[in-house]
Design a protein around this motif. Structure first.
Motif, PDB file in Angstrom:
ATOM      1  N   GLU A 139       0.899  -1.355  -0.172  1.00  0.00           N
ATOM      2  CA  GLU A 139       0.157  -0.150  -0.106  1.00  0.00           C
ATOM      3  C   GLU A 139       1.177   1.164   0.168  1.00  0.00           C
ATOM      4  OE1 GLU A 139      -2.415  -0.547   3.899  1.00  0.00           O
ATOM      5  OE2 GLU A 139      -4.006  -1.656   2.435  1.00  0.00           O
ATOM      6  N   LYS A 140       2.040   1.166   0.957  1.00  0.00           N
ATOM      7  CA  LYS A 140       2.882   2.599   0.796  1.00  0.00           C
ATOM      8  C   LYS A 140       3.903   2.725  -0.163  1.00  0.00           C
ATOM      9  CE  LYS A 140       5.654   5.146   3.271  1.00  0.00           C
ATOM     10  NZ  LYS A 140       4.400   6.691   3.343  1.00  0.00           N
ATOM     11  N   GLU A 160       2.292   1.977  -3.022  1.00  0.00           N
ATOM     12  CA  GLU A 160       1.033   2.014  -4.701  1.00  0.00           C
ATOM     13  C   GLU A 160       0.740   3.318  -4.420  1.00  0.00           C
ATOM     14  OE1 GLU A 160      -3.551   1.527  -5.764  1.00  0.00           O
ATOM     15  OE2 GLU A 160      -2.449  -0.135  -4.344  1.00  0.00           O
ATOM     16  N   TYR A 161       0.797   3.360  -2.831  1.00  0.00           N
ATOM     17  CA  TYR A 161       0.901   5.432  -2.452  1.00  0.00           C
ATOM     18  C   TYR A 161       1.988   6.492  -2.670  1.00  0.00           C
ATOM     19  CZ  TYR A 161       0.927   9.612   0.207  1.00  0.00           C
ATOM     20  OH  TYR A 161       0.616  11.093   0.973  1.00  0.00           O
ATOM     21  N   GLY A 209       1.917   6.705  -6.916  1.00  0.00           N
ATOM     22  CA  GLY A 209       0.942   7.792  -6.538  1.00  0.00           C
ATOM     23  C   GLY A 209       1.527   8.802  -7.179  1.00  0.00           C
ATOM     24  N   GLN A 210       1.967   9.486  -5.358  1.00  0.00           N
ATOM     25  CA  GLN A 210       2.724  10.923  -5.392  1.00  0.00           C
ATOM     26  C   GLN A 210       3.537  10.360  -6.705  1.00  0.00           C
ATOM     27  OE1 GLN A 210       0.002  11.420  -3.159  1.00  0.00           O
ATOM     28  NE2 GLN A 210       2.097  12.686  -2.767  1.00  0.00           N
TER      29      GLN A 210
END
Length: 328
Positions: free
Chosen positions: A244-245, A247-248, A251-252
């Motif tokens: 999740e990190k 992926e985040y 995205g960032q």
């Protein structure tokens, strides 16, 4: 307001202490409730866990420690607490704790406050600490010094206990073998005569020792299996959190790249518009100056014409005209 920080704290870790310290900063007083459950196989007894937590929070003002028996909501009522503080390490923790929070609120109206674990301690758990310590690993960076010392002593004690039981069984078997070796032979056979009661007693003692060893081994195996399952679950949670990190962050990164492209486009547009405005301003100024130049040229022509007329009428030349007094 008074708050409760519940947990088994087997053992207490720096992650636990981080949540407790942050709770102490939010509430007037905090009670650390050390849970007891006879169905669980703890590394430390309840009294030991209470003592270790007391030592760990000794420097935190307004923090008390007490053993928890029974329902947490009953304990909250006894302590006059209006809130329960829980630390969350992963998103999966929230799913379970949310159900408990709803149930506790329905029973007594007590509120539950969730504090996200600090990133530095998010992957630290009591289960992992016990597992690492059982295999001789160094856990001192994850727990207070007094707890690390207690863990080392407890692990050594358990190993010595298993070794002592094994020695006891071996002693009984050796005594039985010696009895057989020293027994009188039965003539004309390979048999011997031993005291039945003594032999049965030695066999019974050996059996009891073996039973104790097997029970201990089964308990260790059961605990190890539970630890393995929990470790696997926590590993899956860590992997999920990492994904999740990632992926985040991805995205960032995409957002940053898009922002950079938009900034570059905006800069190019502003530069072009600025250049166009500059050219328009230069053209406008040039037009105005040209107009002024034409006006000045016309004025100079008129001046020359007037001087010529004056010279013709008065017989003056250019130098004399320049010497005439100025009109005030």
């Amino acid at each position: 307001m008074r708050a409760i920080c519940p947990g088994s704290f087997d053992p207490v870790t720096h992650g636990h202490l981080d949540v407790i310290a942050r709770a102490a900063a939010l509430f007037d007083s905090v009670v650390v409730a050390v849970g007891r459950n006879s169905a669980k196989n703890y590394l430390f007894e309840a009294e030991e866990r209470v003592r270790l937590v007391e030592e760990a929070v000794a420097d935190l003002p307004g923090v008390e420690v007490a053993a928890l028996d029974g329902l947490l909501v009953d304990f909250c009522r006894e302590q006059g607490a209006g809130a329960i503080v829980k630390g969350l390490r992963f998103a999966s923790d929230f799913d379970f704790e949310l159900q408990m929070a709803h149930m506790n609120h329905a029973l007594t109206g007590v509120e539950t406050i969730f504090l996200p674990a600090s990133s530095h301690w998010a992957t630290v758990s009591s289960t992992m600490i016990r597992e690492v310590a059982a295999y001789g690993g160094d856990v001192s960076q994850f727990v207070p010094a007094s707890v690390a010392t207690a863990i080392a002593a407890k692990v050594t004690q358990r190993r010595e206990g298993v070794a002592a039981m094994a020695d006891t069984t071996a002693t009984h078997l050796d005594a039985l073998r010696e009895m057989v070796q020293q027994a009188k032979n039965v003539p004309m056979s390979a048999s011997c005569m031993v005291n039945r009661a003594d032999a049965l007693e030695l066999i019974q003692r050996a059996r009891r020792s073996l039973d104790a060893e097997l029970a201990k081994a089964n308990k260790v195996a059961e605990t190890s299996y539970e630890t393995l399952v929990r470790a696997q679950q926590e590993a899956e949670q860590i992997i999920k959190a990492a994904e999740e990190k990632a992926e985040y962050l991805a995205g960032q990164s995409e957002v940053m790249e898009r922002a950079k492209r938009q900034a570059a486009q905006l800069e190019a547009r502003v530069t072009a518009e600025t250049e166009a405005l500059r050219r328009e301003a230069d053209a406008y100024v040039d037009t105005r100056i040209a107009g002024m130049e034409a006006g000045l040229a016309k004025t100079m022509t008129q001046i020359k014409t007037m001087r010529a007329r004056l010279a013709t009428r008065s017989g003056l030349d250019g130098g004399e005209t320049a010497a005439l007094p100025r009109v005030q």
